[in-house]
Enzyme design. Structure first.
Site, short mmCIF file in Angstrom:
data_model
loop_
_atom_site.label_atom_id
_atom_site.label_comp_id
_atom_site.label_asym_id
_atom_site.label_seq_id
_atom_site.Cartn_x
_atom_site.Cartn_y
_atom_site.Cartn_z
N GLY A 36 0.23 2.33 3.12
CA GLY A 36 0.90 2.77 1.89
C GLY A 36 0.40 4.16 1.48
N ARG B 20 3.62 1.71 8.71
CA ARG B 20 2.81 0.58 9.19
C ARG B 20 3.34 0.32 10.60
NH1 ARG B 20 0.47 -0.95 4.22
NH2 ARG B 20 1.87 -0.71 2.45
N ASP C 79 -7.57 -0.48 4.55
CA ASP C 79 -8.30 -1.29 5.54
C ASP C 79 -7.51 -1.48 6.85
OD1 ASP C 79 -6.48 -2.93 4.28
OD2 ASP C 79 -7.88 -4.58 3.91
N THR D 210 -6.00 4.43 -1.00
CA THR D 210 -5.08 3.35 -1.36
C THR D 210 -5.16 3.13 -2.87
OG1 THR D 210 -4.74 0.96 -1.34
CG2 THR D 210 -6.85 1.70 -0.52
N ASP E 142 -4.95 0.54 -4.28
CA ASP E 142 -5.56 -0.77 -4.54
C ASP E 142 -7.07 -0.69 -4.83
OD1 ASP E 142 -3.10 -1.86 -4.07
OD2 ASP E 142 -3.55 -2.54 -2.03
N ASP F 182 -9.49 -1.14 -2.90
CA ASP F 182 -10.09 -2.37 -2.36
C ASP F 182 -10.92 -2.17 -1.09
OD1 ASP F 182 -7.94 -1.73 -0.78
OD2 ASP F 182 -7.14 -3.76 -0.66
N ARG G 131 5.24 -0.65 -24.72
CA ARG G 131 4.65 -1.23 -25.94
C ARG G 131 5.47 -0.86 -27.18
NH1 ARG G 131 0.10 -3.51 -27.63
NH2 ARG G 131 -1.28 -3.04 -25.90
N ARG H 174 -1.45 -6.73 -3.83
CA ARG H 174 -1.13 -8.05 -3.28
C ARG H 174 -2.38 -8.92 -3.22
NH1 ARG H 174 2.51 -6.65 0.98
NH2 ARG H 174 4.13 -6.71 -0.58
N GLN I 149 4.18 3.67 -8.88
CA GLN I 149 2.72 3.78 -8.98
C GLN I 149 2.11 4.57 -7.83
OE1 GLN I 149 1.28 -0.47 -10.43
NE2 GLN I 149 3.19 -0.57 -9.32
O1 F6P Z 1 -1.76 -1.06 -0.30
C1 F6P Z 1 -1.04 -0.40 -1.27
C2 F6P Z 1 0.15 -1.21 -1.69
O2 F6P Z 1 0.83 -0.41 -2.64
C3 F6P Z 1 -0.16 -2.59 -2.25
O3 F6P Z 1 -0.60 -2.59 -3.57
C4 F6P Z 1 1.16 -3.26 -2.07
O4 F6P Z 1 1.00 -4.67 -1.99
C5 F6P Z 1 1.66 -2.71 -0.77
O5 F6P Z 1 1.02 -1.45 -0.62
C6 F6P Z 1 3.15 -2.55 -0.70
O6 F6P Z 1 3.48 -1.99 0.54
P1 F6P Z 1 4.94 -1.52 0.93
O7 F6P Z 1 5.22 -0.25 0.21
O8 F6P Z 1 4.88 -1.33 2.40
O9 F6P Z 1 5.87 -2.61 0.51
#
Ligand code: F6P
Length: 327
Positions: free
Chosen positions: A13, A74, A105, A127, A129, A131, A156, A173, A258
């Site tokens: 991503g 990916r 990761d 990322t 995330d 994470d 709001r 996720r 985002q």
């Molecule tokens: O890893 C970043 C992320 O934005 C996650 O938060 C999300 O679950 C995923 O990528 C979504 O990936 P895609 O854009 O391939 O659907």
């Protein structure tokens, strides 16, 4: 090992700050007399030989641009032994001594596969995330938080006017870092993350009822993507809220908004430092590392070790959210 030519890719991503990292890698390499071969579309580009020489001029003005000029993907083919072999063979064909890969990761698992096939690699964590365990911070997180906060501040206003509940689904996720930070920043009444089990009656319904007793006429519920998926979608959760509390609950899925936008100061500066560090450790003969930042200092970890580490939500963050939402 002398490194004369580095292959550079972004994978997984996209995240704000990736371009600033690309710029930093290209500029630092130039200063050190190292060539950069840009690889398009992540590991797919390596498999298909979709590469180009990167001159330092190509990255002018890139610190503030969102997305990634290298494109990202990916790559299911890279998940096969065949695919990795093809990629490693192409590295040798193009005279690439090492790879710098920017991503999360999944990207680093790819780097490890390449390393096992004799191509040294260094990973830069990017990322939204946040994470990756070996680093306090991954590129894109802060910008993504701010994007979500700006949207929720607007929500709001309208929720307050209509005395409704806004259920906002944020990305993540498997990781709730974004949900927790954003939730605290917007003063959410409820935050649901994949890392913490919750009881709908106690943690959502009763909490909302209590909040109403304290005088609140509208509600913000932040739900991480992973929780929404487990519950059969955010709309299901909103329907349950409306049914149990009698409050009109509306869903907003912030989605890929985002991941876009101009990186903020933290992302630009951290990306610049990480990109520089990645090239300099390769220049100094360190290989198969993931860059991290801890206590403000650049660090690097063995890819194997970095992938084995686990990052949980900071308990203090979760506690802060709980206390400030009066529960
Ligand atoms: O890893 C970043 C992320 O934005 C996650 O938060 C999300 O679950 C995923 O990528 C979504 O990936 P895609 O854009 O391939 O659907």
């Amino acid at each position: 090992m002398a490194v004369n030519r580095i292959g550079l890719l972004t994978s997984g991503g996209d995240a704000p700050g990736m371009n600033a990292a690309v710029r930093a890698v290209v500029r630092t390499a130039f200063v050190n007399g190292i060539e950069i071969l840009g690889i398009r579309r992540g590991y797919n580009g390596l498999i298909n030989g979709d590469v180009f020489e990167m001159e330092h001029k190509m990255v002018n003005g890139l610190t503030g641009r969102g997305g990634t000029i290298l494109y990202t993907a990916r790559s299911p083919e890279f998940n096969t032994e065949e695919g990795v072999k093809k990629a490693a063979k192409n590295c040798k064909y193009f005279g690439v001594d090492a790879i710098i890969c920017i991503g999360g990761d999944g990207t680093f698992r790819g780097a490890l596969d390449l390393a096992k096939h004799g191509i040294p690699a260094v990973g830069i964590p990017a990322t939204i995330d946040n994470d990756i365990a070996c680093t306090n911070y991954t590129l894109g997180f802060d910008t993504a938080c701010n994007t979500a906060i700006e949207a929720i501040d607007k929500l709001r206003d309208t929720m307050q006017s209509h005395e409704r509940c806004s259920l906002v689904e944020v990305m993540g996720r498997k990781a709730g870092h974004l949900a927790a930070y954003v939730g605290i920043a917007v003063g959410a009444n409820v935050i649901l993350v994949p890392e913490r089990p919750y009881d709908f009656e106690k943690d959502v319904v009763q909490k909302m009822r209590r909040t109403r007793i304290h005088g609140h006429n509208h509600f913000i519920v932040i739900v991480a993507e992973g929780v929404a998926e487990t519950e059969g979608g955010s709309q299901n959760i909103a329907d349950k809220i409306a049914e149990e509390t009698g409050v009109d609950a509306r869903v907003t899925i912030l989605g890929h908004i985002q991941r876009g936008g101009r990186p903020n100061a933290r992302d630009r500066v951290t990306a610049s430092r990480m990109g520089r560090h990645a090239v300099e450790i390769l220049r100094d003969g360190k290989v198969n590392r993931v860059i991290g930042i801890q206590g403000g200092a650049m660090q690097d970890f063995d890819i194997d070790e970095a992938l084995a580490m686990e990052k949980d939500l900071q308990e203090t963050m979760y506690d802060t959210a709980r206390i400030l939402s009066l529960s």
